[in-house]
Design a protein around this motif. Structure first.
Motif, PDB file in Angstrom:
ATOM      1  N   ASP A   1       0.830  -1.207   0.000  1.00 45.19           N
ATOM      2  CA  ASP A   1       0.000   0.000   0.000  1.00 45.19           C
ATOM      3  C   ASP A   1       0.865   1.258   0.000  1.00 45.19           C
TER       4      ASP A   1
ATOM      5  N   TYR B   1       3.959   1.519  -1.072  1.00 46.59           N
ATOM      6  CA  TYR B   1       4.654   1.593  -2.363  1.00 46.59           C
ATOM      7  C   TYR B   1       3.727   2.144  -3.445  1.00 46.59           C
ATOM      8  N   VAL B   2       2.513   1.637  -3.507  1.00 47.74           N
ATOM      9  CA  VAL B   2       1.561   2.076  -4.526  1.00 47.74           C
ATOM     10  C   VAL B   2       1.183   3.537  -4.322  1.00 47.74           C
TER      11      VAL B   2
ATOM     12  N   GLU C   1       1.768   6.450  -7.124  1.00 44.90           N
ATOM     13  CA  GLU C   1       0.688   7.316  -7.604  1.00 44.90           C
ATOM     14  C   GLU C   1       1.034   8.786  -7.401  1.00 44.90           C
TER      15      GLU C   1
ATOM     16  N   VAL D   1      -1.883   2.334 -11.799  1.00 44.14           N
ATOM     17  CA  VAL D   1      -1.571   2.095 -10.395  1.00 44.14           C
ATOM     18  C   VAL D   1      -2.314   0.867  -9.879  1.00 44.14           C
TER      19      VAL D   1
ATOM     20  N   ALA E   1      -0.562  -2.167 -11.177  1.00 42.56           N
ATOM     21  CA  ALA E   1       0.680  -2.421 -10.436  1.00 42.56           C
ATOM     22  C   ALA E   1       0.379  -3.034  -9.072  1.00 42.56           C
ATOM     23  N   ARG E   2      -0.637  -2.504  -8.398  1.00 44.06           N
ATOM     24  CA  ARG E   2      -1.008  -3.037  -7.091  1.00 44.06           C
ATOM     25  C   ARG E   2      -1.458  -4.500  -7.191  1.00 44.06           C
TER      26      ARG E   2
END
Length: 220
Positions: free
Chosen positions: A4, A6-7, A11, A25, A28-29
């Motif tokens: 979380d 990192y994402v 973003e 995003v 990617a998550r």
């Protein structure tokens, strides 16, 4: 949660069309969560699995340029579609107006030579704009970005599109002065002028967005 955080940072770093950025995003998550679940199934703790997944995915500094290039290309392609449609559509609109609702040549028995020259330059500019849009779409398409000049190409096209507003207005003023519609022809000419301004406004809006994006975006 490691993923979380990192994402969220990814973003924050990226700039570009909101919907496309959100989709990137989210993708990617999802990839990180799938990788973490696979690692967890092999016996790692949840936290360690997330850390390993993030490490294998790459740091923000490593992955952000690739995402940013795609966001820039997406904005450039949108501008390309606008140029491809607006230029020829504006030309077609006025081509029809001149033939269906011809104006009174301002009292001129014979319009001066510059009048035809300016009209041809304006027509050529509008058609050339459509060609620029097509080239931009090709340059930023799947097969056109091998040289990785997305920011440069997008910026050049946006500057051209932004410069079209004063150029177009400068060419239109003498034409309208020399061939002003009268009587029943006033309404269709006025409608065509309003539509042309709206199309130019859409073009300008996308150009300004692209210029703002290439200024804010971190270099790849």
């Amino acid at each position: 949660m490691v993923i979380d955080g990192y994402v969220t940072e990814l973003e924050r770093v990226l700039v570009g069309p909101p919907r496309v950025k959100r989709d990137m995003v989210v993708e990617a998550r999802d990839s990180l969560l799938d990788a973490a679940e696979a690692l967890q199934a092999r016996g790692l703790s949840r936290e360690e699995a997330e850390r390993r997944a993030v490490a294998e995915f790459g740091t923000i500094e490593e992955v952000a340029p690739g995402y940013q290039e795609e966001l820039t290309a997406c904005a450039g392609r949108r501008l390309g579609w606008v140029l491809l449609l607006v230029g020829p559509l504006t030309w077609l609109l006025w081509w029809g107006i001149w033939r269906v609702f011809p104006g009174d040549a301002g009292g001129w028995t014979q319009p001066p030579e510059w009048y035809a020259v300016v009209a041809r330059v304006l027509d050529g500019t509008q058609l050339f704009t459509g060609a620029v849009g097509g080239v931009l779409l090709l340059a930023l398409g799947r097969f056109g970005r091998t040289v990785r000049r997305t920011r440069l190409v997008t910026r050049a096209a946006a500057i051209y599109a932004k410069a079209l507003l004063p150029v177009t207005l400068g060419l239109c003023v003498p034409l309208l002065y020399g061939a002003g519609p009268v009587g029943a022809h006033m309404l269709p000419w006025a409608v065509a002028a309003v539509v042309s301004l709206l199309l130019l406004g859409v073009q300008m809006r996308h150009a300004v967005r692209c210029l703002r994006l290439v200024r804010l975006a971190p270099a790849a």
